[in-house]
Design an enzyme around this catalytic site. Structure first.
Site, PDB file in Angstrom:
ATOM      1  N   GLY A  88      31.915  34.721  29.408  1.00  0.00           N
ATOM      2  CA  GLY A  88      33.517  33.401  29.120  1.00  0.00           C
ATOM      3  C   GLY A  88      34.380  33.518  30.835  1.00  0.00           C
ATOM      4  NE  ARG A  91      38.179  35.886  38.914  1.00  0.00           N
ATOM      5  CZ  ARG A  91      37.997  36.088  40.010  1.00  0.00           C
ATOM      6  NH1 ARG A  91      39.094  36.160  40.728  1.00  0.00           N
ATOM      7  NH2 ARG A  91      36.272  36.276  40.219  1.00  0.00           N
ATOM      8  CE  LYS A 111      36.109  31.535  40.354  1.00  0.00           C
ATOM      9  NZ  LYS A 111      35.465  32.148  41.518  1.00  0.00           N
ATOM     10  CG  ASP A 123      43.814  40.790  37.009  1.00  0.00           C
ATOM     11  OD1 ASP A 123      43.041  40.571  36.676  1.00  0.00           O
ATOM     12  OD2 ASP A 123      44.133  42.138  38.381  1.00  0.00           O
ATOM     13  NE  ARG A 181      29.854  29.221  33.865  1.00  0.00           N
ATOM     14  CZ  ARG A 181      30.065  30.167  34.461  1.00  0.00           C
ATOM     15  NH1 ARG A 181      30.086  30.496  35.855  1.00  0.00           N
ATOM     16  NH2 ARG A 181      31.867  29.134  35.569  1.00  0.00           N
ATOM     17  CG  ASP A 250      27.241  35.856  34.505  1.00  0.00           C
ATOM     18  OD1 ASP A 250      25.993  36.169  34.533  1.00  0.00           O
ATOM     19  OD2 ASP A 250      28.322  35.664  34.951  1.00  0.00           O
ATOM     20  CG  ASN A 251      27.843  34.034  38.757  1.00  0.00           C
ATOM     21  OD1 ASN A 251      28.513  33.815  37.880  1.00  0.00           O
ATOM     22  ND2 ASN A 251      27.636  35.078  39.214  1.00  0.00           N
ATOM     23  CG  ASP A 260      31.161  32.263  40.003  1.00  0.00           C
ATOM     24  OD1 ASP A 260      32.276  32.725  39.922  1.00  0.00           O
ATOM     25  OD2 ASP A 260      30.907  31.950  38.484  1.00  0.00           O
TER      26      ASP A 260
HETATM   27  P1  AMP Z   1      32.166  36.452  38.411  1.00  0.00           P
HETATM   28  O1  AMP Z   1      31.987  38.311  38.652  1.00  0.00           O
HETATM   29  O2  AMP Z   1      32.793  36.115  38.897  1.00  0.00           O
HETATM   30  O3  AMP Z   1      31.247  35.992  38.268  1.00  0.00           O
HETATM   31  O4  AMP Z   1      32.763  37.427  36.436  1.00  0.00           O
HETATM   32  C1  AMP Z   1      31.788  37.528  35.943  1.00  0.00           C
HETATM   33  C2  AMP Z   1      32.580  37.165  34.597  1.00  0.00           C
HETATM   34  O5  AMP Z   1      33.635  38.649  34.504  1.00  0.00           O
HETATM   35  C3  AMP Z   1      33.053  36.165  34.068  1.00  0.00           C
HETATM   36  O6  AMP Z   1      33.035  36.422  32.600  1.00  0.00           O
HETATM   37  C4  AMP Z   1      34.732  36.533  34.671  1.00  0.00           C
HETATM   38  O7  AMP Z   1      35.087  35.304  33.857  1.00  0.00           O
HETATM   39  C5  AMP Z   1      35.293  37.850  34.200  1.00  0.00           C
HETATM   40  N1  AMP Z   1      36.233  37.764  35.361  1.00  0.00           N
HETATM   41  C6  AMP Z   1      36.149  38.276  36.548  1.00  0.00           C
HETATM   42  N2  AMP Z   1      37.153  39.327  37.584  1.00  0.00           N
HETATM   43  C7  AMP Z   1      38.377  39.155  36.294  1.00  0.00           C
HETATM   44  C8  AMP Z   1      39.533  39.154  36.163  1.00  0.00           C
HETATM   45  N3  AMP Z   1      39.879  39.463  36.877  1.00  0.00           N
HETATM   46  N4  AMP Z   1      39.656  39.183  35.034  1.00  0.00           N
HETATM   47  C9  AMP Z   1      39.043  39.107  33.834  1.00  0.00           C
HETATM   48  N5  AMP Z   1      38.336  38.446  33.705  1.00  0.00           N
HETATM   49  C10 AMP Z   1      37.229  38.445  35.237  1.00  0.00           C
HETATM   50 MG    MG Z   2      30.829  34.284  37.877  1.00  0.00          MG
END
Ligand code: AMP
Ligand code: MG
Length: 495
Positions: A88, A91, A111, A123, A181, A250-251, A260
């Protein structure tokens, strides 16, 4: 709900399990670094408004009474092959969506806007590095003609974000044809919420494929469109030397846009199995694997919608298998056209296809720069000077030097046989081979400076990326491959 910029949030018409109402956190001191005016125009948002105090409030996700409530979306996903049942928007908040000047409905998402229901211990923040990387590479992809999410604005939050290093906190306003996605479908499949899967498929059909909505076999046709869209997308990545780096489900966008921009990068010297991402230890998402991973991801998608295609599971499997089986055919057909054009040919033939793969092999042996080598073909043809082309290849032994000269001879001969004229060949070479790509060392330099508050390189890159097939005078260093000391070997997600 309507407002001055006519933002809606159509996703909230879906059942409550699809999202959580989430307001962006209040950041200490939000400032604008850049606003993409061309994209604001497409979105039909007044640039004067965006630059005003109300615009800043809007871009920082602080809902005024006239805007719809923002939400974070639920999704799951296969990450490096492993199912994670709950991901989900950890951030990000979806501010809303609207119909743009071209008639297409697009989402605006923020984002790095703070914690959400889906943050799972994270965070909710983003540092300036990943935000600048996403802005530069996504916009670069757009101007190269590759379907992609886009970037409307970069903002600083006034906070410090702690990762491997401490850096200024930032937010990216991202624009996408949709944020649904493969992982969104998986989220409901894992929970066996079939009715929700049907609603999501109908939502996407209505939004992106309304011509299918009355068709008896609409779900099958919907699936086929996505398979074809992904095949074409990955072929386009390959034609510009782009490595996504984290092709998790998810991407993988149902709208078939590149989404992403984590550890992604454009290749400098050509390497079929090139991997940049520091977390991709086994090369799952290597350059040459992208066209294998995409159908794997689409198979995960297919599994979630089998029951929509037929009540009889084995019938449904036969249908999706046939469509998936054609992924390679579609991918190759797209790449064949793109690669033929890169060599100056209007049409694909077996001969243009083997010339392309022979050239890639020689480039790999000769550590030739991907963009530079293709770019040099035009000058080589115009000036009839082989050294322009041959200079791309390094450390070649006699046998390989001979092979390259032979390749050049074969290429010239085929051009003479096939092209209407030299002018036509030059036109294809110009329009298919970018002169400017967002090289990794350029991105890293811009990030290094931006971290210290100097956005001059970022601004130059934002300008150059809008004209990837031209050369802007007095900017030589931005067009060159990196010197040995400048090469960036690894990229990091930076989340
Ligand atoms: P991503 O690597 O950007 O595709 O993120 C994978 C998952 O990790 C997604 O659900 C993002 O929302 C979550 N995510 C990535 N960075 C953070 C962060 N700093 N805080 C909270 N969730 C994160
Ligand atoms: Mg992602």
């Amino acid at each position: 709900m309507m407002n001055s910029i006519n933002l809606e949030n159509t996703y909230t018409s879906l059942p409550p399990e699809f999202f959580r109402y989430t307001e962006a956190e209040t950041m200490p001191d939000v400032t604008v670094i850049t606003i993409n005016e061309q994209l604001a125009d497409l979105l039909n948002i007044d640039i004067g408004f965006l630059k005003s105090q109300s615009g800043l409030k809007f871009l920082s996700g602080k809902n005024s009474k006239t805007l719809p409530n923002s939400i974070s979306l639920a999704y799951a996903g296969h990450q490096f092959g492993h199912l994670v049942p709950q991901l989900g928007d950890g951030r990000a908040v979806l501010l809303g969506d609207k119909i743009c000047q071209d008639g297409v409905r697009r989402d605006i998402q923020l984002k790095g806007s703070g914690k959400t229901y889906f943050s799972r211990g994270g965070d909710g923040r983003a540092g300036i590095g990943p935000v600048i990387r996403e802005y530069l590479i996504s916009e670069s992809m757009h101007h190269l003609g590759v379907p992609t999410t886009r970037s409307l604005a970069v903002l600083l939050t006034g906070e410090k974000v702690v990762r491997a290093e401490v850096s200024p906190g930032a937010m990216l306003a991202r624009v996408a044809t949709s944020h649904v996605r493969v992982g969104t479908f998986e989220f409901f499949a894992i929970r066996n919420q079939k009715d929700h899967i049907r609603k999501l498929a109908d939502f996407m059909i209505e939004r992106s494929h309304p011509d299918l909505s009355d068709k008896k076999e609409k779900y099958e046709l919907f699936f086929e469109r996505i398979v074809k869209g992904q095949a074409s997308l990955v072929a386009q990545w390959n034609s510009v030397g782009f490595i996504h780096g984290v092709m998790n489900t998810d991407n993988t966008s149902i709208s078939c846009e590149t989404i992403d921009y984590g550890p992604c990068a454009f290749m400098d010297s050509y390497e079929a199995n090139k991997v940049f991402s520091s977390i991709d230890q086994y090369g799952r998402y290597a350059f040459s694997n992208q066209s294998r991973v995409a159908p794997w991801n689409l198979s995960r998608f297919a599994e979630t919608i089998l029951f929509l295609i037929s009540k009889n599971t084995s019938d449904a499997i036969k249908v999706v298998e046939k469509i998936l089986f054609d992924f390679d055919k579609n991918f190759n057909a797209s790449l064949d056209i793109l690669s033929s054009r890169k060599l100056g040919f209007k049409n694909y033939s077996k001969k243009t296809s083997s010339l392309y793969s022979e050239l890639l092999n020689l480039m790999e042996v000769g550590k030739a720069d991907f963009t530079g080598t293709f770019k040099s073909l035009k000058e080589t043809l115009i000036k009839e000077d082989d050294t322009i082309f041959l200079n791309n290849f390094r450390n070649m032994d006699e046998e390989n030097q001979h092979a390259i000269s032979q390749w050049l001879g074969a290429w010239r001969k085929l051009l003479q046989e096939n092209s209407e004229s030299k002018t036509e060949a030059i036109e294809f070479l110009s329009s298919s081979n970018p002169t400017f790509i967002m090289r990794n060392h350029l991105v890293e330099n811009a990030i290094g400076k931006a971290t210290k508050g100097d956005f001059s390189d970022f601004d130059i890159l934002c300008d150059l990326l809008t004209m990837p097939f031209e050369i802007k005078e007095n900017h030589d260093e931005f067009y060159k491959p990196p010197a040995a000391s400048q090469v960036v070997h690894q990229t990091f997600c930076g989340t």
